[in-house]
Write a protein that holds these residues in place. Structure first.
Motif, PDB file in Angstrom:
ATOM      1  N   VAL C 236      34.530 -40.390  -8.252  1.00  0.00           N
ATOM      2  CA  VAL C 236      35.793 -40.647  -7.532  1.00  0.00           C
ATOM      3  C   VAL C 236      35.642 -40.609  -6.018  1.00  0.00           C
ATOM      4  CG1 VAL C 236      37.359 -39.963  -9.344  1.00  0.00           C
ATOM      5  CG2 VAL C 236      36.397 -38.233  -7.854  1.00  0.00           C
ATOM      6  N   SER C 237      34.490 -40.159  -5.526  1.00  0.00           N
ATOM      7  CA  SER C 237      34.312 -40.192  -4.063  1.00  0.00           C
ATOM      8  C   SER C 237      32.846 -40.375  -3.763  1.00  0.00           C
ATOM      9  CB  SER C 237      34.821 -38.897  -3.429  1.00  0.00           C
ATOM     10  OG  SER C 237      34.173 -37.794  -4.025  1.00  0.00           O
ATOM     11  N   THR C 238      32.552 -40.979  -2.617  1.00  0.00           N
ATOM     12  CA  THR C 238      31.164 -41.232  -2.236  1.00  0.00           C
ATOM     13  C   THR C 238      30.992 -40.941  -0.753  1.00  0.00           C
ATOM     14  OG1 THR C 238      31.647 -43.524  -1.663  1.00  0.00           O
ATOM     15  CG2 THR C 238      30.896 -43.084  -3.916  1.00  0.00           C
ATOM     16  N   ALA C 239      29.725 -40.680  -0.364  1.00  0.00           N
ATOM     17  CA  ALA C 239      29.420 -40.536   1.060  1.00  0.00           C
ATOM     18  C   ALA C 239      27.972 -40.901   1.287  1.00  0.00           C
ATOM     19  CB  ALA C 239      29.681 -39.107   1.521  1.00  0.00           C
ATOM     20  N   LEU C 240      27.739 -41.685   2.307  1.00  0.00           N
ATOM     21  CA  LEU C 240      26.380 -42.067   2.683  1.00  0.00           C
ATOM     22  C   LEU C 240      26.206 -41.689   4.139  1.00  0.00           C
ATOM     23  CD1 LEU C 240      23.762 -43.685   1.800  1.00  0.00           C
ATOM     24  CD2 LEU C 240      24.811 -45.636   2.924  1.00  0.00           C
ATOM     25  N   ASN C 241      25.059 -41.101   4.504  1.00  0.00           N
ATOM     26  CA  ASN C 241      24.944 -40.637   5.888  1.00  0.00           C
ATOM     27  C   ASN C 241      24.556 -41.782   6.821  1.00  0.00           C
ATOM     28  OD1 ASN C 241      22.243 -40.982   5.427  1.00  0.00           O
ATOM     29  ND2 ASN C 241      21.645 -38.959   6.188  1.00  0.00           N
ATOM     30  N   GLY C 242      24.390 -41.462   8.072  1.00  0.00           N
ATOM     31  CA  GLY C 242      24.311 -42.480   9.111  1.00  0.00           C
ATOM     32  C   GLY C 242      23.142 -43.431   8.996  1.00  0.00           C
ATOM     33  N   ALA C 294      25.417 -31.983   7.304  1.00  0.00           N
ATOM     34  CA  ALA C 294      26.434 -31.265   6.549  1.00  0.00           C
ATOM     35  C   ALA C 294      27.383 -32.235   5.871  1.00  0.00           C
ATOM     36  CB  ALA C 294      27.216 -30.350   7.491  1.00  0.00           C
ATOM     37  N   LEU C 295      27.853 -31.849   4.693  1.00  0.00           N
ATOM     38  CA  LEU C 295      28.785 -32.679   3.931  1.00  0.00           C
ATOM     39  C   LEU C 295      30.099 -31.943   3.814  1.00  0.00           C
ATOM     40  CD1 LEU C 295      29.106 -35.218   2.063  1.00  0.00           C
ATOM     41  CD2 LEU C 295      28.603 -33.673   0.167  1.00  0.00           C
ATOM     42  N   ALA C 296      31.186 -32.618   4.206  1.00  0.00           N
ATOM     43  CA  ALA C 296      32.517 -32.030   4.020  1.00  0.00           C
ATOM     44  C   ALA C 296      33.069 -32.540   2.711  1.00  0.00           C
ATOM     45  CB  ALA C 296      33.420 -32.422   5.179  1.00  0.00           C
ATOM     46  N   VAL C 297      33.537 -31.633   1.880  1.00  0.00           N
ATOM     47  CA  VAL C 297      34.008 -31.996   0.545  1.00  0.00           C
ATOM     48  C   VAL C 297      35.439 -31.537   0.373  1.00  0.00           C
ATOM     49  CG1 VAL C 297      33.711 -31.522  -1.907  1.00  0.00           C
ATOM     50  CG2 VAL C 297      31.713 -31.915  -0.466  1.00  0.00           C
ATOM     51  N   GLY C 298      36.311 -32.466  -0.081  1.00  0.00           N
ATOM     52  CA  GLY C 298      37.689 -32.089  -0.400  1.00  0.00           C
ATOM     53  C   GLY C 298      37.895 -32.241  -1.896  1.00  0.00           C
ATOM     54  N   ASP C 299      38.643 -31.330  -2.483  1.00  0.00           N
ATOM     55  CA  ASP C 299      38.825 -31.418  -3.943  1.00  0.00           C
ATOM     56  C   ASP C 299      40.294 -31.554  -4.308  1.00  0.00           C
ATOM     57  OD1 ASP C 299      40.102 -28.867  -3.954  1.00  0.00           O
ATOM     58  OD2 ASP C 299      38.117 -27.923  -3.953  1.00  0.00           O
ATOM     59  N   ALA C 300      40.517 -31.560  -5.625  1.00  0.00           N
ATOM     60  CA  ALA C 300      41.860 -31.849  -6.112  1.00  0.00           C
ATOM     61  C   ALA C 300      42.847 -30.751  -5.795  1.00  0.00           C
ATOM     62  CB  ALA C 300      41.803 -32.081  -7.629  1.00  0.00           C
ATOM     63  N   ALA C 301      42.372 -29.551  -5.507  1.00  0.00           N
ATOM     64  CA  ALA C 301      43.291 -28.452  -5.186  1.00  0.00           C
ATOM     65  C   ALA C 301      43.611 -28.422  -3.704  1.00  0.00           C
ATOM     66  CB  ALA C 301      42.658 -27.126  -5.597  1.00  0.00           C
ATOM     67  N   GLY C 302      43.065 -29.398  -2.959  1.00  0.00           N
ATOM     68  CA  GLY C 302      43.330 -29.400  -1.524  1.00  0.00           C
ATOM     69  C   GLY C 302      42.378 -28.529  -0.750  1.00  0.00           C
ATOM     70  N   GLU C 303      41.407 -27.902  -1.472  1.00  0.00           N
ATOM     71  CA  GLU C 303      40.449 -27.056  -0.758  1.00  0.00           C
ATOM     72  C   GLU C 303      39.403 -27.930  -0.080  1.00  0.00           C
ATOM     73  OE1 GLU C 303      39.505 -23.461  -3.246  1.00  0.00           O
ATOM     74  OE2 GLU C 303      37.513 -23.904  -2.427  1.00  0.00           O
ATOM     75  N   VAL C 304      38.946 -27.482   1.058  1.00  0.00           N
ATOM     76  CA  VAL C 304      37.890 -28.194   1.773  1.00  0.00           C
ATOM     77  C   VAL C 304      36.703 -27.262   1.917  1.00  0.00           C
ATOM     78  CG1 VAL C 304      37.283 -29.390   3.907  1.00  0.00           C
ATOM     79  CG2 VAL C 304      39.615 -29.500   3.042  1.00  0.00           C
TER      80      VAL C 304
END
Lengths: 545, 258, 676
Positions: C236-242, C294-304
């Motif tokens: 449901v989410s992806t991230a690729l670095n620079g 570093a990777l910032a991750v947000g989840d379904a509970a709104g926690e980061v």
């Protein structure tokens, strides 16, 4: 003596001895410092004998023995300064194990050649070529004279175009700033007439730039022609092992044969060395050459600082002591001043950077030289001797204020009353009676403050001292004192040479010498203060009854 | 001395003078007249206010925080405490010699002419003349005439005090106040100073505060006795000493206190 | 009576007042200047503690006919002084438009097809900090666009802006694999990397690298790699670095799949899975922070939370460092700053938070009042923010938060920094852009205290003993000569002491290091050298004051003791020293104060490494040396600049406390011992 008493005396004795030893330790540490600095400086200045060393593996070299010790493996060894950087792949020094040494002698014709670049060369003169009277049979003394003659000829011919080039460089710089100003003003002109005027200025400076450029090229080619001609005059030297190497005479600064000097010659050479150190400019990224700019910078700094901090400090001390009403304000002011005397000098430095350099300097630049700010050039906003001296002045203010207050306090109130009873005003009493009586204390405190400031480096690092400044803060062109310029400083020199230098070993001797000069300066100031205090105490002492 | 003034004219008059140091009151309703051309002695036990009153005469009390004067005090009819009066001027007209001799650390010459210099006198001849005149008046000239340029610090204690007197005299004051001038001196110097006072009175009005009754008897024409901040008795010296009017005066003179 | 010459009474008084006035003005100015120094230092350091702020700067609207759901990407940029700002919008049908405020008056946004477009609709789009967009068209062409804006001040002083989406490079993807979950492109024409992940687990990497060697002749070398990864549930989410070397895929089961694309063209693609949330909360949004580590991750509970890649026992793990409590709504989008380790997290409830990774700060609740943003974009400088609301309103904001690295935790907290094993106190202000600034003041304060303490350990016994000896056991003639001699010690400039310590003493001690350090690690410029050198510098201070104190004890006291039969030493120990103790104590305290502030000696002879260690064979960096070393390179007004002013303030306060404490103690002891 009763046994009990004997015991009592005995058990305290060891502590007395230890305390005495502590005192001796302190004195010994001071002596060590003095000795280290003097001995190492002396080694730089006094011409010592050049050794020709033959090693067991057949190689030979010329060098100065520096110091000896025991290697980690337990073998005695000596460190030699061998110079000849290009031959020794950049290393000035070599460790030689005593067991490898076959023979040492001191040939009279061995020469020390000080060069403009690359440090010293040690070798023998073979011949001199090129130029008018070549010679293959010159003695070192005659060679020296030829070199002096060459330098005289070279300087007399090369100096005019060199000076012209320097003047053209300054003119170009000035013109460039004028160009920036014209361009800036033209864009902002409020009336068409003003815009026209600035446009004319702009065109003029473009023309001038062209003219300067053409003339520079001409002067440059003239200079190059002269230089090429003089480059032809070379001298061929041989190293200890016979390798021949030739240098153009223009690369040589001085030549001496230390093994051929008697005591008077050596003493004379010593004096010459001292003079050179004090009057020449540094070379080779501060590892060679003289200390003149640093010395001048230090003296100029102390002088400027004295001018700012003395009158203000005395005024503040007089105010606190004589005029301020004794209330919470004056008492807290006194507490503040006393505490500020203990604040670290780097805090003053950072304040100087923030307030004087960026704050005041930046404002002056934005106000007077906005065109330069737009171009990224800082005049007052980037460190200068004025900001450094103001910062140091602030640093010494508390000391001067406290000294003034204490000196004023020693003036007995009867004297003040006597003057007032005769119909003097408070100010007259202050000027004619109180201040003269307090002046020994005030002056002493002030000189001691100056001595302390002369040795401070940390605040200068941030406000204007640099490792190499291309112009002096005091020179012959108007207004003679250039307060916005960066400057060199003996203390900063020590820090820079000892730690930022690419070749710390090579600069070490010069660092010791700089330290010696700084120490002499500081101690002279201290002795002056003490002597002054003693003499004036005698003059003003209340004797009788 | 100006004509028409004789021993019966008053140069200083005090009327109902009170003096406070902050909360403390030091003088209570002082009323007295100082006669011109005479030597007047202020006597009394320590702390009785005689020095305080003396210092009111040239407003040296102004230097003390919280000093307050009420009542009337006049010099030649002028109110000394009036805000219009120039204090500097007053202090030139009223000279003072202190208990502890306080010569300046300058040369003898400079000490004597100090008062003239600060008044603006620059003429060399005037200064020289004033210097000689004052030193002669102070009976010091013969001893120091050859070393006028030397530091005053080199003189003895008694010479210091005479120098201070010379210094005070140089500005030609009308009245010279002396606050226990001999208490720090040895007997010989004391005698010399007392002789000086006897000579000076006549040309100058002298007011001398002293705790030494014999001295007061020797040098003064009139005597004022202070006790606990109040003026107890005032009158001609001989009469006061032989037949004092008040019991407190007699007690003091006979040494019962103070 | 003498009549005064020339000056009448009023003129003289006027001159007197004038002189008094000048002196008063000078005096007050000077004293005020000294106070001003403290005020200025505080003023330069204070902005470090100013909270972040957000200000709304304008609104615009999507034209009628364009629904917020049609918007697939946003971009925003402003000029340096935030006088003009431009929003860029990309629509699902491949059109783009711009809105600038302050606008030209009237006029709706105009939309036109993206430059160089080759497809119909946009299938997937990825937005990165710095205004970069990876666009996957429905014809399987993957293109990289950059939003370029230019701001110019025209003759009237108004700002004009031009903006465009510039196409940088295009890469065709293989249509046979179907529709990818995500497709991202990094690089430019000469060298680029395209990464795509498919629902069946296929990971494709297509890259063009610059040719190496003589034969390449400037031509790029293309290559393609494939891998097959597996995961539970859906991505449901992806991230690729620079630089495209690391890809993260977040699943709805709380797992993060990490794909390592850093190898050469012939190496295999490695991948691992980290179960991020034990309660299997879906990972709803991810973004790389500035620096690509570093990777910032947000989840379904709104926690980061923030995660670091770690290699433990040859295995790859993601390790969590800091986190912020959940808001109750799933995190919808994360926008990372291009300037520091800060980022914005937007949840589906419309709440936006501005967070900073290194020190775990919650800088600001950025939620605009009364509106619920559905999407956001920020510029790389992170001072301009754009939000799009459900009703089509575009809102512009200005962000002010210039020193996020600061704060109580930033300066004094034990933090887990990027690349470190454990949380630690570290000072490392600069480095490349990739390394985060570490501004812990703890090692510096420790260094200052350690240096001063070592110096005192060396100096106090020697100075005190010498003072007692000189005062009590030396003939007066010698005392008169020796005291000034020792006080001359104070005249030696500290730069000379420092240089001798570093260039003579340190090498000398190193020779015998093996002898007294045993097997401990030995640094040439260490605390031992500092103890001796700074001890030397501080000795005259202690000696002078202590000697005065001891000499001021009335001789009658010693006489009484001796008369009772005590020896000289006993008298000194039991009577003289206790009587002098107030002065002695003050002497030591003032020596300590002087040592804390010493700069040059530490700068030259202490190795300058900011470490926390008790060993005498290690170096240190003090607050004062730190200022001297870092200040010349610190950009004016930046965080480091202000932090150095904070260091100066701490030094100022430290010496103030020490001096005042010394005085107070002296008063107390004076009352107790009755004199001096």
């Amino acid at each position: 003596m009763a046994p009990a008493a004997k015991r009592k005396r005995a058990d305290g004795r060891i502590w007395v001895w230890l305390s005495g030893a502590s005192l001796l330790l302190i004195l010994a540490m001071m002596a060590i410092i003095g000795f280290l600095v003097c001995a190492n400086s002396f080694q730089v200045l006094w011409p010592s004998r050049l050794d020709l060393v033959a090693l067991a593996d057949g190689s030979v070299f010329l060098g100065f023995p520096m110091n000896g010790d025991i290697s980690p493996e337990g073998l005695p060894r000596t460190r030699y300064k061998v110079g000849n950087r290009e031959i020794n792949s950049g290393a000035d020094f070599r460790w030689i194990y005593e067991q490898d040494v076959v023979k040492r002698n001191h040939p009279q014709e061995a020469l020390v050649v000080n060069r403009m670049e690359n440090g010293d060369f040690y070798g023998f003169l073979k011949r001199r070529t090129g130029g008018r009277n070549e010679s293959a049979t010159e003695s070192p003394e005659e060679f020296r004279e030829s070199l002096v003659d060459f330098q005289r000829r070279w300087n007399s011919l090369a100096e005019p175009p060199r000076r012209r080039l320097a003047a053209l460089g300054d003119a170009w710089q000035e013109n460039h700033l004028a160009f920036l100003k014209a361009e800036y003003e033209m864009r902002r002109a409020l009336t068409p007439d003003a815009a026209e005027m600035w446009k004319a200025n702009l065109e003029r400076s473009i023309e001038r730039e062209e003219a300067v450029k053409t003339e520079s090229e001409r002067a440059m080619s003239l200079f190059n022609a002269i230089r090429d001609e003089f480059q032809a005059e070379t001298a061929v030297f041989a190293t200890a092992d016979g390798t021949e190497i030739s240098f153009p005479l223009s690369a040589l600064a001085d030549v001496s044969s230390p093994n051929d000097m008697g005591w008077t010659a050596k003493a004379w050479r010593f004096a010459v060395n001292v003079w050179n150190i004090l009057s020449q400019y540094p070379r080779e990224a501060n590892t060679d050459g003289g200390l003149f700019p640093a010395l001048l910078g230090t003296v100029a700094l102390v002088f400027l600082m004295a001018v700012t901090s003395f009158p203000l400090g005395v005024a503040a001390g007089v105010y606190l002591r004589e005029y301020a009403r004794d209330g919470i304000l004056s008492r807290s002011a006194r507490v503040a001043v006393n505490n500020l005397a203990g604040v670290p000098s780097i805090v003053y430095g950072i304040f100087g950077l923030g307030f004087f350099v960026y704050g005041m300097g930046g404002s002056i630049d934005r106000l007077l030289y906005p065109e330069r700010v737009a171009a990224g050039i800082s005049t007052y906003g980037g460190g200068g001797i004025i900001w450094s001296s103001l910062t140091l002045g602030l640093l010494t203010l508390p000391v001067v204020i406290v000294a003034t207050e204490e000196a004023l306090a020693t003036v007995p109130s009867e004297i003040r009353h006597g003057s007032l009873a005769l119909g003097a005003t408070r100010f007259q009493t202050l000027c004619r009676v109180v201040l003269p009586m307090a002046s020994p204390g005030i002056l002493t405190g002030f000189i001691l403050a100056m001595a302390r400031a002369a040795g401070e480096v940390a605040p200068l690092m941030l406000t204007g001292a640099v490792k190499s400044a291309h112009s002096l803060p005091l020179d012959g062109e108007w207004p003679f004192v250039h307060v916005e310029r960066k400057f060199m400083h003996l203390g900063f020199h020590i820090y820079d040479m000892g730690f930022q230098s690419p070749n710390v070993e090579a600069s070490k001797p010069l660092v010791y010498l700089t330290a010696l000069i700084l120490l002499i300066l500081v101690f002279v100031l201290n002795f002056a203060a003490i002597g002054l205090r003693k003499r004036m105490r005698e003059k003003y002492a209340m004797r009788g009854f | 001395m100006e004509n028409g003034d004789g021993p019966d004219t008053l140069i200083v008059e005090a009327e109902n003078l009170d003096f406070h140091y902050g909360e403390k009151q030091a003088l209570f309703g002082i009323g007295v007249g100082i006669r011109r051309g005479l030597a007047t002695a202020f006597i009394g036990p320590s702390g009785c206010g005689k020095s305080t009153f003396l210092r009111c005469l040239n407003r040296m009390n102004d230097l003390v925080d919280g000093a307050r004067v009420t009542g009337r005090l006049t010099l030649d009819g002028e109110d000394v405490n009036s805000p219009e009066l120039d204090v500097i001027e007053l202090r030139r007209r009223v000279g003072m010699v202190f208990q502890k001799p306080n010569p300046f650390p300058k040369s003898i010459y400079e000490n004597v002419v100090y008062g003239l210099r600060i008044a603006g006198v620059r003429d060399r001849e005037r200064l020289d003349a004033a210097c000689e005149r004052s030193l002669r008046r102070a009976a010091l000239w013969e001893e120091v005439k050859d070393r006028l340029r030397e530091s005053a610090m080199g003189l003895s204690g008694g010479q210091h005090q005479r120098l201070c007197i010379a210094r005070a005299v140089a500005v030609r004051p009308e009245i010279i106040l002396m606050d226990e001038p001999c208490s720090a001196l040895d007997p010989r110097s004391t005698t010399k100073i007392e002789e000086l006072i006897t000579e000076l009175k006549g040309d100058y009005t002298i007011v001398i505060v002293t705790h030494n009754m014999q001295q007061a008897a020797r040098v003064s024409d009139r005597t004022v006795f202070f006790y606990e901040g109040k003026l107890m008795e005032e009158g001609e010296t001989r009469r006061l000493f032989t037949s004092p009017g008040r019991r407190e005066t007699e007690d003091y003179l006979t040494g019962r206190f103070g | 009576m003498i009549s005064p010459e020339n000056k009448p009474h009023r003129l003289r008084n006027a001159l007197e007042t004038l002189a008094e006035g000048i002196i008063t003005v000078a005096g007050i100015t000077v004293i005020a200047a000294l106070f001003a120094m403290l005020i200025l230092i505080v003023r330069e350091a204070a902005p470090l503690f100013m909270p972040a702020a957000r200000h709304e700067t304008g609104t615009a609207s999507l034209p009628a006919g364009i629904r917020p759901d049609d918007v697939v990407a946003l971009g925003v940029e402003s000029d340096l002084r935030n006088r003009s700002r431009t929003a860029g919008i990309i629509l699902a049908d491949g059109r783009c438009g711009f809105a600038t405020l302050p606008g030209e008056g009237g006029g709706e946004m105009e939309f036109s097809k993206l430059a160089g477009t080759t497809g119909g609709r946009i299938r997937r789009i990825e937005c990165r900090a710095g205004g970069l967009y990876s666009v996957l068209w429905d014809n399987n062409i993957l293109a990289l666009f950059a939003m370029r804006t230019a701001f110019r001040e025209d003759a009237d002083g108004r700002m004009r802006s031009t903006a465009a989406f510039e196409r940088i490079v295009e890469v065709p993807l293989d249509p046979g694999l179907g529709a990818p979950i995500c497709a991202m492109l990094r690089g430019d024409e000469k060298s680029h990397r395209a990464v795509a992940a498919y629902p069946d687990g296929t990971i494709v990497e297509k890259s063009l690298r610059p040719g190496r060697g003589l034969l390449a002749r400037g031509q790029g070398v293309g290559s393609e790699r494939k891998a097959r990864a597996t995961w539970r549930g859906e991505v449901v989410s992806t991230a690729l670095n620079g630089d495209g070397r690391r890809l993260y895929l977040g699943t709805d089961g709380g797992d993060i799949v990490s794909v390592d694309l850093s190898g050469d063209a012939d190496e295999e693609i490695a991948w691992d899975t980290t179960p991020a949330f034990p309660d299997a909360r879906p990972v709803t949004s991810m973004a790389f922070l500035n620096g690509g580590y570093a990777l910032a991750v947000g989840d379904a509970a709104g926690e980061v939370s923030i995660w670091f890649p770690r290699r433990e026992n040859g295995e790859f793990r993601l390790r969590r460092s800091v986190g912020w409590d959940g808001t109750g709504s799933a995190v919808r989008a994360i926008a990372a700053s291009g300037r520091d380790r800060g980022f914005l997290a937007l949840d589906s409830g419309g709440k936006m938070r501005w967070l900073y990774s290194t020190n775990g700060r919650d800088l600001l609740d950025v939620s605009p009042d009364g509106s619920r943003p559905a999407a956001l974009a920020a510029n790389a400088r992170f001072d301009a923010l754009l939000t799009l609301e459900g009703d089509g309103t575009l809102r512009f904001h200005r962000l002010d938060g210039f020193h996020p690295e600061a704060g109580w935790r930033g300066f004094f907290g034990r933090l887990l920094y990027e690349g470190y094993e454990e949380p630690a106190f570290v000072w490392q202000s600069t480095g490349s852009d990739a390394s985060e600034p570490k501004l812990s003041l703890v090692p510096l304060i420790w260094g200052s205290v350690k240096a001063a303490a070592y110096a005192l350990i060396f100096a106090t016994p020697i100075a005190l003993a010498a003072a007692v000896y000189l005062s009590q056991f030396t003939a007066p003639a010698w005392r008169a000569r020796l005291k000034p001699a020792v006080e001359m010690m104070a005249a030696v400039p500290s730069v000379v002491i420092g240089f001798l310590a570093a260039l003579w003493l340190a090498p000398l001690l190193e020779r015998y290091a093996a002898f007294f350090a045993g097997g401990h690690p030995y640094d040439q410029r260490n605390s031992l050298v500092i103890a001796i050198a700074m001890g030397f510098a501080v000795t005259p201070t202690i000696f002078s004051l202590a000697e005065d104190a001891v000499s001021a004890v009335p001789p009658s006291l010693s006489a009484a003791s001796l008369a009772l039969g005590a020896s000289r030493w006993q008298t000194v120990r039991r009577v003289v020293i206790p009587s002098a103790s107030p002065g002695i104590f003050t002497a030591v305290m003032l020596g300590f104060g002087r040592a804390v502030g010493e700069t040059m000696i530490v700068l030259m002879a202490a190795g300058n490494t900011p470490i926390i260690s008790l060993s005498p064979f290690d170096g240190m960096r003090t607050l004062s040396a730190n200022i001297a070393v870092e200040m010349p390179e610190a950009p004016v007004g930046g965080t480091l600049y202000r932090t150095l002013f904070l260091c100066a303030f701490i030094l100022f306060v430290l010496t103030l406390i020490i001096n005042t404490a010394a005085e107070l103690f002296r008063h107390r002891l004076r009352r107790r011992y009755g004199r001096l």
